[in-house]
Scaffold this motif. Sequence first.
Motif, short mmCIF file in Angstrom:
data_model
loop_
_atom_site.label_atom_id
_atom_site.label_comp_id
_atom_site.label_asym_id
_atom_site.label_seq_id
_atom_site.Cartn_x
_atom_site.Cartn_y
_atom_site.Cartn_z
N PRO A 7 0.81 -1.22 0.00
CA PRO A 7 0.00 0.00 0.00
C PRO A 7 0.84 1.27 0.00
CG PRO A 7 -0.89 -1.57 1.55
CD PRO A 7 0.43 -2.12 1.08
N ALA A 8 2.02 1.25 0.61
CA ALA A 8 2.87 2.44 0.63
C ALA A 8 3.30 2.86 -0.78
CB ALA A 8 4.10 2.19 1.51
N ARG A 9 3.37 1.90 -1.68
CA ARG A 9 3.76 2.21 -3.06
C ARG A 9 2.58 2.65 -3.92
NH1 ARG A 9 6.37 -1.84 -7.58
NH2 ARG A 9 6.46 -0.27 -9.20
N TRP A 10 1.41 2.05 -3.70
CA TRP A 10 0.28 2.26 -4.59
C TRP A 10 -0.77 3.23 -4.06
CZ3 TRP A 10 1.46 0.72 -9.19
CH2 TRP A 10 2.37 -0.31 -9.34
N GLY A 14 -13.34 -9.07 -9.54
CA GLY A 14 -11.89 -9.06 -9.38
C GLY A 14 -11.34 -7.83 -8.69
N THR A 15 -12.21 -6.96 -8.18
CA THR A 15 -11.77 -5.71 -7.55
C THR A 15 -11.98 -5.77 -6.05
OG1 THR A 15 -12.29 -4.44 -9.53
CG2 THR A 15 -12.15 -3.21 -7.48
N LYS A 16 -10.95 -5.34 -5.31
CA LYS A 16 -11.07 -5.25 -3.86
C LYS A 16 -10.27 -4.04 -3.39
CE LYS A 16 -7.19 -8.21 -2.65
NZ LYS A 16 -6.70 -9.28 -1.82
N VAL A 17 -10.56 -3.57 -2.19
CA VAL A 17 -9.85 -2.43 -1.63
C VAL A 17 -8.48 -2.88 -1.15
CG1 VAL A 17 -9.85 -0.72 0.23
CG2 VAL A 17 -11.98 -1.25 -0.98
N LEU A 18 -7.46 -2.15 -1.59
CA LEU A 18 -6.10 -2.39 -1.11
C LEU A 18 -5.83 -1.55 0.13
CD1 LEU A 18 -3.23 -3.60 -1.53
CD2 LEU A 18 -2.72 -1.57 -2.90
N ALA A 19 -6.27 -0.29 0.10
CA ALA A 19 -6.04 0.62 1.22
C ALA A 19 -7.01 1.78 1.14
CB ALA A 19 -4.60 1.13 1.20
N ILE A 56 -9.16 6.06 -1.64
CA ILE A 56 -9.21 4.60 -1.68
C ILE A 56 -8.35 4.13 -2.85
CG2 ILE A 56 -10.66 2.54 -1.91
CD1 ILE A 56 -13.05 4.26 -1.12
N THR A 57 -7.60 3.05 -2.62
CA THR A 57 -6.89 2.38 -3.71
C THR A 57 -7.44 0.97 -3.85
OG1 THR A 57 -4.89 3.69 -3.39
CG2 THR A 57 -4.65 1.59 -4.57
N TYR A 67 -3.97 -1.13 -10.44
CA TYR A 67 -4.28 -0.35 -9.23
C TYR A 67 -5.01 0.92 -9.63
CZ TYR A 67 -0.92 -3.52 -7.22
OH TYR A 67 -0.27 -4.65 -6.80
N THR A 68 -6.07 1.22 -8.90
CA THR A 68 -6.84 2.44 -9.15
C THR A 68 -6.98 3.19 -7.83
OG1 THR A 68 -8.10 1.29 -10.86
CG2 THR A 68 -8.98 3.39 -10.06
N THR A 69 -6.46 4.40 -7.81
CA THR A 69 -6.57 5.25 -6.63
C THR A 69 -7.56 6.36 -6.93
OG1 THR A 69 -4.31 4.78 -5.97
CG2 THR A 69 -5.32 6.73 -5.01
N ALA A 70 -8.51 6.56 -6.04
CA ALA A 70 -9.51 7.61 -6.18
C ALA A 70 -9.44 8.49 -4.94
CB ALA A 70 -10.90 7.02 -6.34
#
Length: 133
Positions: free
Chosen positions: A27-30, A69-74, A82-83, A96-99
């Motif tokens: 999560p620190a990267r994405w 296939g989508t889940k919350v990473l962080a 949210i990523t 990876y999708t960050t909003a």
Amino acid sequence: MKKMALWAVVALVVGAGAYVRLAPSDPARWHVALVSTESQNLPGGVLRVVETGPDGLQRLDEIAQTTPGTKVLAGSVSEGMITYITRTKWIGFPDYTTAQQDGDTLRIHGRLRFGRKDFGVNRARVDGWLAQF
């Protein structure tokens, strides 16, 4: 000799596939804040900056959570960012999708992890989510 070379190629393909599917997602990267002020199509992803009103992240989260296939990473809606990690069905390639909500503006960054070009996959997913608004 040919048989041994064939098994070496098979082992290499299986190993690469296992790495793609099982590599940890840090999560620190994405999960990083977005600074873009305009929408862009990129070779390995997409940036979208849209005016949604203050509830844009909540609405996007409801849509993203139903995507196969989508889940919350962080992150979370209450945090304002949210990523998500979305994996392809067969091989499990991660994108990876960050909003991030900033007032009435929603910033979205969809990008690949492996390779250099995503062939429009992230653009199609992000634009598809936005079309459901």
